[in-house]
Design an enzyme around this catalytic site. Structure first.
Site, PDB file in Angstrom:
ATOM      1  N   ARG A   1       2.690  -1.717  10.857  1.00 47.92           N
ATOM      2  CA  ARG A   1       3.694  -1.910  11.901  1.00 47.92           C
ATOM      3  C   ARG A   1       3.939  -3.343  12.354  1.00 47.92           C
ATOM      4  O   ARG A   1       5.097  -3.683  12.641  1.00 47.92           O
ATOM      5  CB  ARG A   1       3.348  -0.993  13.091  1.00 47.92           C
ATOM      6  CG  ARG A   1       3.605   0.472  12.744  1.00 47.92           C
ATOM      7  CD  ARG A   1       2.880   1.424  13.640  1.00 47.92           C
ATOM      8  NE  ARG A   1       1.437   1.397  13.380  1.00 47.92           N
ATOM      9  CZ  ARG A   1       0.561   2.177  13.977  1.00 47.92           C
ATOM     10  NH1 ARG A   1       0.973   3.038  14.891  1.00 47.92           N
ATOM     11  NH2 ARG A   1      -0.723   2.105  13.680  1.00 47.92           N
TER      12      ARG A   1
ATOM     13  N   THR B   1     -11.779   6.099  10.558  1.00 46.62           N
ATOM     14  CA  THR B   1     -11.943   5.543  11.910  1.00 46.62           C
ATOM     15  C   THR B   1     -11.456   6.519  12.984  1.00 46.62           C
ATOM     16  O   THR B   1     -11.687   6.305  14.164  1.00 46.62           O
ATOM     17  CB  THR B   1     -11.209   4.199  12.050  1.00 46.62           C
ATOM     18  OG1 THR B   1      -9.923   4.329  11.463  1.00 46.62           O
ATOM     19  CG2 THR B   1     -11.964   3.081  11.369  1.00 46.62           C
TER      20      THR B   1
ATOM     21  N   ASP C   1      -3.346   4.383  -2.095  1.00 49.68           N
ATOM     22  CA  ASP C   1      -4.350   4.869  -1.135  1.00 49.68           C
ATOM     23  C   ASP C   1      -4.244   6.389  -0.995  1.00 49.68           C
ATOM     24  O   ASP C   1      -3.727   6.891  -0.009  1.00 49.68           O
ATOM     25  CB  ASP C   1      -4.115   4.161   0.209  1.00 49.68           C
ATOM     26  CG  ASP C   1      -5.189   4.488   1.229  1.00 49.68           C
ATOM     27  OD1 ASP C   1      -6.285   4.914   0.822  1.00 49.68           O
ATOM     28  OD2 ASP C   1      -4.923   4.325   2.437  1.00 49.68           O
TER      29      ASP C   1
ATOM     30  N   LYS D   1      -7.014   8.382  -1.470  1.00 43.57           N
ATOM     31  CA  LYS D   1      -8.351   8.839  -1.029  1.00 43.57           C
ATOM     32  C   LYS D   1      -8.814  10.089  -1.782  1.00 43.57           C
ATOM     33  O   LYS D   1      -9.044  11.148  -1.198  1.00 43.57           O
ATOM     34  CB  LYS D   1      -8.357   9.106   0.486  1.00 43.57           C
ATOM     35  CG  LYS D   1      -8.013   7.887   1.320  1.00 43.57           C
ATOM     36  CD  LYS D   1      -8.174   8.168   2.811  1.00 43.57           C
ATOM     37  CE  LYS D   1      -7.884   6.962   3.656  1.00 43.57           C
ATOM     38  NZ  LYS D   1      -6.489   6.517   3.661  1.00 43.57           N
TER      39      LYS D   1
ATOM     40  N   LYS E   1       0.856  -1.188   0.000  1.00 46.05           N
ATOM     41  CA  LYS E   1       0.000   0.000   0.000  1.00 46.05           C
ATOM     42  C   LYS E   1       0.889   1.233   0.000  1.00 46.05           C
ATOM     43  O   LYS E   1       1.767   1.374   0.858  1.00 46.05           O
ATOM     44  CB  LYS E   1      -0.900   0.021   1.230  1.00 46.05           C
ATOM     45  CG  LYS E   1      -1.938   1.143   1.142  1.00 46.05           C
ATOM     46  CD  LYS E   1      -2.674   1.352   2.437  1.00 46.05           C
ATOM     47  CE  LYS E   1      -1.887   2.267   3.344  1.00 46.05           C
ATOM     48  NZ  LYS E   1      -2.702   3.156   4.172  1.00 46.05           N
TER      49      LYS E   1
ATOM     50  N   ASP F   1     -12.877  15.096  -4.779  1.00 44.66           N
ATOM     51  CA  ASP F   1     -12.853  16.387  -5.466  1.00 44.66           C
ATOM     52  C   ASP F   1     -14.054  16.404  -6.409  1.00 44.66           C
ATOM     53  O   ASP F   1     -14.895  15.492  -6.365  1.00 44.66           O
ATOM     54  CB  ASP F   1     -11.520  16.525  -6.230  1.00 44.66           C
ATOM     55  CG  ASP F   1     -11.062  17.973  -6.338  1.00 44.66           C
ATOM     56  OD1 ASP F   1     -11.912  18.830  -6.679  1.00 44.66           O
ATOM     57  OD2 ASP F   1      -9.877  18.256  -6.104  1.00 44.66           O
TER      58      ASP F   1
END
Ligand code: C5P
Length: 235
Positions: free
Chosen positions: A214, A123, A59, A61, A32, A64
């Site tokens: 991570r 989130t 990614d 996002k 990603k 517009d």
């Protein structure tokens, strides 16, 4: 079976990202690339990962006006990526424009179009934040509303919390691709992730691809960590 692991290369250092990607390429499905790495390293980092024959989930996002999103999606499609994200709150016309642009650009190039995935409610937002921006303060109701909008607009799937996967799997069309971050093993520190599941539990709940950062990248031996997670879902 497709290897569902997508490793989040969350760094601004393109050399470090490439070195890590080379180490992990034999044991993961893809990577990603988010706004931090893309803003630092540009499209070249995407091309380098594609040369490793690994999937790229871009990614960024997009959110517009429909015309601008369509051109951004077309540009992303030219990089031969496999997945990209748009904000579902951009609305029906924007979502349709994104899907159409991915298909038309891919057809012109003779390649497979990337999956256009929707992001519903970040989130990091709680009901207080939702109220302040004038949205339904009931987060799960708003997630549901935006998910339906995504499906009705021809979007190919969603990025969602692992705890939402089972419900969305039931409610969304069968072809929907569900991609989930927030993956943790019992021995991992959760860091800032509050709503987590293990990789096998997320797959069991119906996730198609897992975005893992991570627990792999910050492990003493990232390749070993990735191998262990892969074993846990293929055993
Ligand atoms: O390090 P960790 O496994 O928590 O990384 C998860 C990745 O998924 C990060 O790139 C993070 O930005 C992303 N993400 C997330 N939660 C979301 C959406 C994306 O953690 N709701």
């Amino acid at each position: 079976m497709t290897n569902p692991i997508l490793v989040a290369l969350d760094t601004s250092d393109s050399d470090a990202a490439l070195a890590l990607a080379e180490k992990l390429a034999p044991v993961v499905g893809g990577f990603k690339i988010g706004s931090e790495l893309f803003t630092s390293a540009g499209p070249d980092i995407v091309r380098s990962i594609r040369e490793m024959d690994k999937d790229v989930f871009l990614d960024l996002k997009f959110h517009d006006i429909p015309n601008t999103v369509a051109h951004a999606v077309a540009a992303a499609t030219r990089l031969d990526i496999q997945m990209l994200t748009v904000h579902t709150s951009g609305g029906h016309t924007m979502l349709e424009a994104a899907v159409t642009a991915s298909k038309e650009e891919a057809a012109a190039l003779g390649i497979t179009p990337p999956l256009v995935l929707g992001v519903t409610i970040l989130t990091s937002l709680g009901s207080d934040d939702m109220q302040k921006i004038g949205m339904d303060a009931n987060v799960s109701r708003q997630v549901h509303r935006l998910s339906r909008l995504a499906a009705d607009s021809g979007i190919h799937g969603l990025v969602c919390s692992p705890l939402e996967v089972a419900k969305l799997r039931q409610e969304m069309p069968e072809y929907f691709t569900l991609v989930t971050p927030g993956i943790r093993r019992s021995e991992d520190t959760r860091s800032d992730q509050k709503r987590t599941l293990s990789a096998p539990d997320a797959i069991e709940a119906g996730a198609d691809r897992l975005v893992i950062g991570r627990p792999i990248c910050a492990a003493p031996d990232p390749r070993k960590a990735a191998e262990e997670i892969l074993r846990s879902i293929t055993a």
